[in-house]
Motif scaffolding. Structure first.
Motif, PDB file in Angstrom:
ATOM      1  N   GLY A  87       0.788  -1.229   0.000  1.00 34.90           N
ATOM      2  CA  GLY A  87       0.000   0.000   0.000  1.00 34.90           C
ATOM      3  C   GLY A  87       0.815   1.271   0.000  1.00 34.90           C
ATOM      4  O   GLY A  87       0.340   2.325   0.444  1.00 34.90           O
ATOM      5  N   SER A  88       2.036   1.221  -0.540  1.00 33.61           N
ATOM      6  CA  SER A  88       2.830   2.463  -0.554  1.00 33.61           C
ATOM      7  C   SER A  88       2.223   3.495  -1.510  1.00 33.61           C
ATOM      8  O   SER A  88       2.313   4.698  -1.261  1.00 33.61           O
ATOM      9  CB  SER A  88       4.295   2.185  -0.904  1.00 33.61           C
ATOM     10  N   ASN A  89       1.581   3.037  -2.582  1.00 31.63           N
ATOM     11  CA  ASN A  89       0.905   4.002  -3.466  1.00 31.63           C
ATOM     12  C   ASN A  89      -0.320   4.601  -2.787  1.00 31.63           C
ATOM     13  O   ASN A  89      -0.616   5.785  -2.965  1.00 31.63           O
ATOM     14  CB  ASN A  89       0.525   3.337  -4.790  1.00 31.63           C
ATOM     15  N   LEU A 128      15.701  -1.632  -8.445  1.00 33.66           N
ATOM     16  CA  LEU A 128      15.045  -0.945  -9.558  1.00 33.66           C
ATOM     17  C   LEU A 128      13.583  -0.663  -9.215  1.00 33.66           C
ATOM     18  O   LEU A 128      13.081   0.446  -9.448  1.00 33.66           O
ATOM     19  CB  LEU A 128      15.165  -1.805 -10.822  1.00 33.66           C
ATOM     20  N   HIS A 129      12.910  -1.654  -8.634  1.00 34.47           N
ATOM     21  CA  HIS A 129      11.492  -1.466  -8.292  1.00 34.47           C
ATOM     22  C   HIS A 129      11.333  -0.327  -7.279  1.00 34.47           C
ATOM     23  O   HIS A 129      10.385   0.465  -7.361  1.00 34.47           O
ATOM     24  CB  HIS A 129      10.897  -2.766  -7.758  1.00 34.47           C
ATOM     25  N   ALA A 130      12.272  -0.216  -6.329  1.00 35.54           N
ATOM     26  CA  ALA A 130      12.175   0.852  -5.325  1.00 35.54           C
ATOM     27  C   ALA A 130      12.238   2.229  -6.006  1.00 35.54           C
ATOM     28  O   ALA A 130      11.480   3.142  -5.644  1.00 35.54           O
ATOM     29  CB  ALA A 130      13.309   0.713  -4.310  1.00 35.54           C
ATOM     30  N   ALA A 133       8.931   6.984  -8.365  1.00 34.94           N
ATOM     31  CA  ALA A 133       8.307   7.692  -9.499  1.00 34.94           C
ATOM     32  C   ALA A 133       6.786   7.514  -9.471  1.00 34.94           C
ATOM     33  O   ALA A 133       6.031   8.466  -9.732  1.00 34.94           O
ATOM     34  CB  ALA A 133       8.887   7.178 -10.817  1.00 34.94           C
ATOM     35  N   GLU A 134       6.333   6.320  -9.128  1.00 36.72           N
ATOM     36  CA  GLU A 134       4.884   6.081  -9.013  1.00 36.72           C
ATOM     37  C   GLU A 134       4.263   7.007  -7.971  1.00 36.72           C
ATOM     38  O   GLU A 134       3.183   7.571  -8.192  1.00 36.72           O
ATOM     39  CB  GLU A 134       4.609   4.631  -8.586  1.00 36.72           C
ATOM     40  N   HIS A 135       4.964   7.148  -6.842  1.00 34.07           N
ATOM     41  CA  HIS A 135       4.395   7.933  -5.733  1.00 34.07           C
ATOM     42  C   HIS A 135       4.231   9.406  -6.107  1.00 34.07           C
ATOM     43  O   HIS A 135       3.404  10.101  -5.526  1.00 34.07           O
ATOM     44  CB  HIS A 135       5.276   7.787  -4.487  1.00 34.07           C
TER      45      HIS A 135
HETATM   46  C1  GRF Z   1       3.451  -1.055  -7.529  1.00 37.95           C
HETATM   47  O1  GRF Z   1       4.765  -1.119  -7.973  1.00 37.95           O
HETATM   48  C2  GRF Z   1       2.488  -1.011  -8.688  1.00 37.95           C
HETATM   49  O2  GRF Z   1       3.049  -0.479  -9.837  1.00 37.95           O
HETATM   50  C3  GRF Z   1       2.174  -2.466  -8.919  1.00 37.95           C
HETATM   51  O3  GRF Z   1       2.173  -3.042  -7.639  1.00 37.95           O
HETATM   52  C4  GRF Z   1       3.016  -2.307  -6.782  1.00 37.95           C
HETATM   53  C5  GRF Z   1       2.225  -1.984  -5.545  1.00 37.95           C
HETATM   54  O4  GRF Z   1       3.006  -1.425  -4.537  1.00 37.95           O
HETATM   55  N1  GRF Z   1       0.926  -2.598  -9.631  1.00 37.95           N
HETATM   56  P1  GRF Z   1       2.339  -0.822  -3.226  1.00 37.95           P
HETATM   57  O5  GRF Z   1       1.471  -1.901  -2.600  1.00 37.95           O
HETATM   58  O6  GRF Z   1       1.562   0.390  -3.612  1.00 37.95           O
HETATM   59  O7  GRF Z   1       3.521  -0.498  -2.357  1.00 37.95           O
END
Ligand code: GRF
Length: 204
Positions: free
Chosen positions: A11-13, A165-167, A172-174
């Motif tokens: 749930g980091s996003n 890399l995912h971190a 960038a996603e955040h």
């Molecule tokens: C994220 O990297 C998103 O792109 C993918 O799943 C991951 C979820 O991460 N769909 P989090 O639970 O929001 O930390």
């Protein structure tokens, strides 16, 4: 705009979206969090904020169609204007897609259409690309195939493993995800949002 968040994991996003809302950078309101897994940490975050934290476990339903219909009903109870998938690890079924047509968005850790599905950072490393990133896209019946709304690029560094890399992709996603949710909450059309490139913020 009320936003329902679907999450299976950390749930980091979701946390980044909540932070952006708290800091006035995102005009949305969190309506609640739904998960397919009772143990998803994302649910804790919802409870800590006093929000509905709803579990719709596939095992409690006769088949995929029944689960999909239960999920659609549970989301509808939150009366969201937008549904966001933030690490939701299951394919959305036809009942949920029909109930929230063009109102479901997902964040994916690659520059789609490259590397859809599981382990996208691993796929990027295996392919030897120098640049990857993240994508916010509309959800359709396919695996990460819906219309692309926004992307941000992330450089692959020498010595990266999939976790490192995912971190960086997640950082960038955040930044990108709350901006797109903000633009949608402010009534920007999908067309307007899709015109912004490389994670440029759609301006209010
Ligand atoms: C994220 O990297 C998103 O792109 C993918 O799943 C991951 C979820 O991460 N769909 P989090 O639970 O929001 O930390």
């Amino acid at each position: 705009m009320r936003v329902a968040v679907l999450a299976s994991g950390r749930g980091s996003n979701l946390a980044a979206l909540a932070r952006a809302i708290d800091e006035g950078r995102c005009a949305a309101t969190l309506a609640g969090v739904l998960s397919d897994r009772a143990s998803a940490p994302a649910l804790e975050l919802a409870r800590a904020r006093g929000l509905p934290a709803i579990v719709v476990p596939p095992s409690a339903h006769a088949d995929r169609a029944a689960w999909d219909e239960a999920l659609a009903r549970a989301i509808a109870q939150l009366e969201p204007g937008l549904v966001v998938l933030a690490g939701f690890m299951r394919l959305i079924g036809p009942a949920t897609l029909a109930a929230f047509r063009d109102r479901i968005v997902n964040v994916h850790p690659s520059l789609l259409p490259a590397f859809p599905g599981m382990d996208a950072p691993r796929q990027a490393l295996d392919a030897g690309v120098r640049i990857t990133g993240c994508t916010v896209h509309l959800v359709d019946a396919g695996v990460d195939t819906g219309r692309i709304l926004a992307q941000a690029a992330v450089r692959v560094s020498p010595g990266d493993d999939a976790a490192r890399l995912h971190a960086r992709i997640q950082a960038a996603e955040h930044a990108l995800f709350p901006r797109v949710v903000d633009a949608l909450a402010r009534g920007r059309s999908m067309d307007e949002i899709a015109r912004f490139e490389e994670g440029e913020a759609p301006r209010p």
